[in-house]
Scaffold this active site. Structure first.
Site, PDB file in Angstrom:
ATOM      1  N   LYS A  95      41.066  52.497  44.694  1.00  0.00           N
ATOM      2  CA  LYS A  95      41.487  54.014  43.914  1.00  0.00           C
ATOM      3  C   LYS A  95      41.089  54.549  44.381  1.00  0.00           C
ATOM      4  O   LYS A  95      40.325  55.619  44.031  1.00  0.00           O
ATOM      5  CB  LYS A  95      41.066  53.608  42.118  1.00  0.00           C
TER       6      LYS A  95
HETATM    7  O1  LIG Z   1      44.406  50.318  35.218  1.00  0.00           O
HETATM    8  C1  LIG Z   1      43.342  49.433  36.024  1.00  0.00           C
HETATM    9  C2  LIG Z   1      43.671  49.369  37.642  1.00  0.00           C
HETATM   10  C3  LIG Z   1      43.448  48.609  38.360  1.00  0.00           C
HETATM   11  N1  LIG Z   1      42.627  47.033  37.588  1.00  0.00           N
HETATM   12  C4  LIG Z   1      42.329  45.816  38.294  1.00  0.00           C
HETATM   13  O2  LIG Z   1      43.059  45.102  37.915  1.00  0.00           O
HETATM   14  C5  LIG Z   1      42.320  43.778  38.541  1.00  0.00           C
HETATM   15  C6  LIG Z   1      42.542  42.850  36.790  1.00  0.00           C
HETATM   16  O3  LIG Z   1      41.218  42.014  36.041  1.00  0.00           O
HETATM   17  P1  LIG Z   1      41.930  41.247  35.376  1.00  0.00           P
HETATM   18  O4  LIG Z   1      40.297  40.354  35.621  1.00  0.00           O
HETATM   19  O5  LIG Z   1      43.225  40.577  35.686  1.00  0.00           O
HETATM   20  O6  LIG Z   1      40.605  41.919  34.180  1.00  0.00           O
HETATM   21  C7  LIG Z   1      40.799  44.165  38.506  1.00  0.00           C
HETATM   22  O7  LIG Z   1      41.286  44.376  40.459  1.00  0.00           O
HETATM   23  C8  LIG Z   1      40.872  45.921  38.233  1.00  0.00           C
HETATM   24  O8  LIG Z   1      39.725  46.569  38.994  1.00  0.00           O
HETATM   25  C9  LIG Z   1      42.947  47.090  36.198  1.00  0.00           C
HETATM   26  O9  LIG Z   1      42.502  45.884  35.120  1.00  0.00           O
HETATM   27  N2  LIG Z   1      42.610  48.333  35.224  1.00  0.00           N
END
Ligand SMILES: O=c1ccn([C@@H]2O[C@H](COP(=O)(O)O)[C@@H](O)[C@H]2O)c(=O)[nH]1
EC number: 4.1.1.23
Length: 271
Positions: A95
């Site tokens: 990001k």
């Molecule tokens: O809007 C967003 C952008 C990035 N993320 C990232 O995705 C994963 C989600 O992890 P889970 O364990 O499946 O919840 C994580 O790396 C976040 O930094 C997001 O969640 N939302």
């Protein structure tokens, strides 16, 4: 082959739109892995090997490596995926967002040091802050649009004229930033109505990276129905913790494989 071609080939080859998120947290590792050198790399390699049959892409989140001084393990992990699973895109979730001169170095870090195929970027600083990533013509640039967290609404659902900010980001990304066909957009699974709106703005050629399925509560069915293209693909539905920590003992990789297979099948069943 550029990122979008690679992703299209991966969708066809794997018949999957599951993206496995690699967010290693050593405190949650199962006992066989605790206390070993390169433990983050070992854990992630085991997850990659177990879930590769069900995944169209992998998404390591850089904070889970840098916080543990494990950048070298991230380099090795991405090299491992490229060697063992050629053609499977690696999206580095960092990001990034900064002024152009600094963004140029973030782009080099992602694409030259880590050899990621795509990078997530923050558009808050505008066009000149995004341009250095698009200057790498074979690489994917995945722009935050409508994020999965509740607080994202404080900014993304502000109105500017007739549209919300996230819609303006999508419009500008598609019309202005995507001259070379490298664009993807991040759309949280938690807001499927907004996914449908952005799919209409972006058309069928722009992939949507969809985090928020699994632990954050986003529903796969709603996300697929809202974002799937007429070709029956177009999505990278990400799950990290729901796969990584599906099991917590010596069989963790098998549990991860089963969770990934279930998610892939659920995604497929709603196309
Ligand atoms: O809007 C967003 C952008 C990035 N993320 C990232 O995705 C994963 C989600 O992890 P889970 O364990 O499946 O919840 C994580 O790396 C976040 O930094 C997001 O969640 N939302």
């Amino acid at each position: 082959m550029n990122f979008i071609q690679m992703l299209n080939a991966a969708w066809r080859r794997t018949d999957s739109m599951l993206c496995v998120g690699l967010d290693p947290e050593p405190a949650r590792f199962p006992p066989p892995l605790t206390g070993r050198a390169d433990t983050i790399l070992e854990f992630c390699r085991a997850i990659v090997d177990a879930t590769a049959p069900y995944a169209c892409a992998f998404k390591p989140q850089i904070a889970y490596f840098s916080a543990y001084r494990a950048e070298a393990q991230l380099e090795k992990l991405i090299a491992y995926i490229h060697t063992q699973y050629p053609g499977v895109p690696v999206i580095l979730d960092a990001k990034r967002g900064d002024i152009g001169s600094t963004a140029a170095l973030y782009a080099r870090e992602a694409f030259e040091r880590y050899r990621a195929d795509a990078l997530t970027v923050n558009p808050y600083l505008g066009t000149d802050s995004i341009a250095p990533y698009f200057a790498h013509p074979d690489k994917g640039v995945i722009v935050l649009c409508r994020t999965s967290n509740e607080g994202g609404a404080e900014v993304q659902l502000q109105r500017a004229g007739n549209a919300y900010i996230y819609q303006i980001i999508a419009q500008r990304a598609v019309k202005q930033w995507n001259a070379n066909g490298q664009l993807g957009l991040v759309m949280g699974a938690t807001f499927p109505k907004d996914i449908a709106i952005v799919r209409r703005i972006a058309g069928d050629k722009v992939p949507l990276l969809i985090p928020g399925a699994g632990v954050q509560g986003g529903e796969i069915r709603a996300a697929v129905q809202a974002g799937c293209t007429r070709q029956g693909n177009g999505l990278l539905i990400n799950a990290s913790r729901a796969i990584l920590y599906a099991g917590n003992d010596a069989d963790f990789a098998l549990a991860a494989a089963r969770a990934a297979q279930r998610m892939r099948d659920t995604i497929r069943s709603h196309i």
